[in-house]
Design an enzyme around this catalytic site. Structure first.
Site, mmCIF file in Angstrom:
data_model
loop_
_atom_site.group_PDB
_atom_site.id
_atom_site.type_symbol
_atom_site.label_atom_id
_atom_site.label_comp_id
_atom_site.label_asym_id
_atom_site.label_seq_id
_atom_site.Cartn_x
_atom_site.Cartn_y
_atom_site.Cartn_z
ATOM 1 N N GLU A 167 39.532 30.763 36.246
ATOM 2 C CA GLU A 167 40.255 29.600 35.700
ATOM 3 C C GLU A 167 41.670 29.530 36.283
ATOM 4 O OE1 GLU A 167 38.905 27.254 33.844
ATOM 5 O OE2 GLU A 167 40.677 26.195 33.128
ATOM 6 N N ASP A 180 31.536 40.253 26.800
ATOM 7 C CA ASP A 180 31.685 41.282 27.828
ATOM 8 C C ASP A 180 31.860 42.663 27.213
ATOM 9 O OD1 ASP A 180 31.657 39.096 29.421
ATOM 10 O OD2 ASP A 180 33.578 39.457 30.405
ATOM 11 N N ARG A 233 26.534 34.989 24.929
ATOM 12 C CA ARG A 233 27.673 34.115 25.190
ATOM 13 C C ARG A 233 28.044 33.361 23.906
ATOM 14 N NH1 ARG A 233 32.232 33.003 27.979
ATOM 15 N NH2 ARG A 233 31.875 31.642 29.772
ATOM 16 N N LYS A 255 46.777 33.543 31.664
ATOM 17 C CA LYS A 255 46.068 34.544 32.485
ATOM 18 C C LYS A 255 46.819 34.823 33.792
ATOM 19 C CE LYS A 255 42.211 35.849 30.307
ATOM 20 N NZ LYS A 255 41.925 37.247 29.957
ATOM 21 N N TYR A 273 45.516 28.286 28.785
ATOM 22 C CA TYR A 273 44.768 29.541 28.948
ATOM 23 C C TYR A 273 44.971 30.095 30.359
ATOM 24 C CZ TYR A 273 40.689 32.502 29.970
ATOM 25 O OH TYR A 273 39.870 33.520 30.385
ATOM 26 N N SER A 286 40.867 35.750 35.515
ATOM 27 C CA SER A 286 39.849 34.703 35.442
ATOM 28 C C SER A 286 39.915 33.723 36.594
ATOM 29 C CB SER A 286 40.060 33.936 34.137
ATOM 30 O OG SER A 286 39.362 32.714 34.157
ATOM 31 N N GLN A 308 42.278 35.036 23.519
ATOM 32 C CA GLN A 308 41.805 33.726 23.075
ATOM 33 C C GLN A 308 41.232 33.158 24.365
ATOM 34 O OE1 GLN A 308 40.492 30.733 22.638
ATOM 35 N NE2 GLN A 308 42.357 29.766 23.355
ATOM 36 N N SER A 309 39.918 33.136 24.480
ATOM 37 C CA SER A 309 39.289 32.935 25.795
ATOM 38 C C SER A 309 38.749 31.526 26.006
ATOM 39 C CB SER A 309 38.157 33.948 25.971
ATOM 40 O OG SER A 309 37.072 33.587 25.134
ATOM 41 N N LEU A 334 45.972 42.154 19.025
ATOM 42 C CA LEU A 334 46.779 42.130 20.251
ATOM 43 C C LEU A 334 48.186 41.590 20.024
ATOM 44 C CD1 LEU A 334 44.005 41.005 22.722
ATOM 45 C CD2 LEU A 334 45.319 43.136 22.843
#
Ligand code: NAP
Ligand code: GDD
Length: 343
Positions: A132, A13, A188, A157, A153, A130, A88-89, A64
């Site tokens: 998610e 992104d 990606r 978020k 994760y 997200s 950490q995605s 970060l």
């Protein structure tokens, strides 16, 4: 000239957003991590030598996990807009590294918000939230859906999402949450399922590989194109008032559908090449994501331009090109094949 600061500028992104912002005349500053191998591939085409007076992209080392330095950077750059994309995605990896994920994906957001608060800079803040976070919540999911996170994760978020809202309410910071559903592209990361499939299928087509091992083929995702989605991020920061928005296509497909379509586009039968390896299952899965983007359509006047089939074609065209080059190298005795990747 407006100034933007991006974390995660080297990610999928980050690269599309940098293109967009440079195209709009911004000066762009990005946080990059020191790495023993180059990690700027996705933005190399945008970089100009700093001695060039036309250079408008500036990179700064940092992480970060280090708050003092984030504070120094924000103080010295004083950006008009901050796009916080660094994380950490990877959901599967977050089960292997829950503490690290909490630190970077969760506390990382706190460190930036605190840097804004303590430096007192006047800026607008975008939090990469997200889909998610919806986890086990039944589809369709909208801004009103209650989060039921299903991974470390997602939990990190959700924490960051609430922080952005809290700093907006408590300190009047212009902070927004973009709740983005899955978005993909030729850039990606190769361990996310769509790219894993397009990379492997094109390698199989070129005779470089025989099998592709995947996890849960029944999971469904609302997949859009990253280039469209970064436009929504920018639009959110151009509004008069800070608010939170779901960004999605409003269509969902299973991993199996995606694989079947990709292989059939290449005149291959996915059933001959795809095998299930339990290693890729998650301890808890998010079964169905399907977003309702009506608020973004109404207020941001945003809607996706690239549809599911066009996204697949775009990813396949780019990966076929890579596989052709790999084949040439392989025939010349240089390339490695059949590399099975994690996650
Ligand atoms: P990505 O390709 O995995 O990029 C993640 C970025 O974060 C990379 O630039 C990475 O740097 C950086 N990063 C990781 N750990 C860091 C650390 N400790 N300090 C500083 N930077 C660090 O992710 P993406 O797909 O572009 O997604 C961007 C953001 O949106 C992420 O926050 C992600 O969680 C969120 N999101 C993504 C999607 C999606 O479908 N893509 C959907 C919803 C939300 P390196 O290049 O050095 O690794
Ligand atoms: N990665 C991966 N690898 N996923 C697989 C595999 C495999 O071999 N086989 C099946 N899957 C399934 C996963 O179990 C999941 O249900 C689905 O494919 C999508 O997995 P990913 O592409 O890894 O994405 P994600 O949905 O877990 O997470 C992505 O989207 C989130 C937004 O909903 C990431 O980009 C996150 O950062 C993002 O927040």
């Amino acid at each position: 000239m407006k100034k933007a600061f991006l974390t995660g500028i080297t990610g999928q992104d980050g690269s599309y957003l940098t293109e967009l912002l440079l195209g709009k005349g911004y000066e762009v500053h990005g946080l990059i991590r020191r790495s023993s191998t180059f990690n700027t591939d996705r933005i190399d085409h945008l970089y100009r030598d700093l001695h060039d007076p036309k250079a408008r992209l500036f990179l700064h080392y940092g992480d970060l996990s280090v708050s003092g330095q984030l504070m120094d950077l924000l103080h010295s750059i004083s950006p008009d807009e901050i796009y916080h994309l660094g994380a950490q995605s990877h959901v599967r990896v977050s089960f292997d590294m829950p503490e690290y994920t909490g630190d970077i994906t969760g506390l990382g957001t706190l460190r930036i918000l605190e840097a804004i608060r303590k430096t007192g800079i006047k800026t607008k803040f975008y939090q990469a939230s997200s889909s998610e976070m919806f986890g086990a919540a039944p589809p369709p999911q909208s801004e009103k859906t209650i989060f039921q996170p299903r991974s470390p994760y997602a939990a990190a978020k959700v924490y960051a999402y609430h922080l952005a809202q809290n700093y907006r309410d408590a300190y009047g910071i212009f902070a927004v949450n973009g709740i983005l559903f899955n978005h993909e592209s030729p850039r990606r990361g190769e361990t996310f399922v769509t790219r894993k499939i397009t990379r492997a299928a094109t390698q199989i087509k070129m005779g470089l590989k025989e099998k592709l091992y995947l996890g849960n083929l029944d999971a469904k995702r609302d997949w859009g194109y990253a280039g469209d989605f970064v436009e929504a991020m920018w639009l959110m920061l151009q509004q008069e008032k800070p608010d939170d928005f779901v960004i999605a296509t409003g269509e969902t497909h299973s991993v199996r559908d995606f694989a079947e379509k990709v292989f059939s586009r290449l005149d291959l039968d996915y059933q001959k090449h795809v095998a299930v390896d339990p290693r890729y299952f998650r301890p808890t899965e998010v079964d169905v994501l399907l977003g309702d983007p009506s608020k973004a359509k109404k207020i941001l006047q945003w809607q996706p331009k690239v549809n599911f089939d066009q996204l697949i074609d775009m990813m396949l065209a780019a990966d076929l090109e890579i596989a052709r080059k790999e084949k040439t190298l392989f025939d010349a005795g240089f390339a490695r094949t059949n590399s099975e990747r994690f996650s």
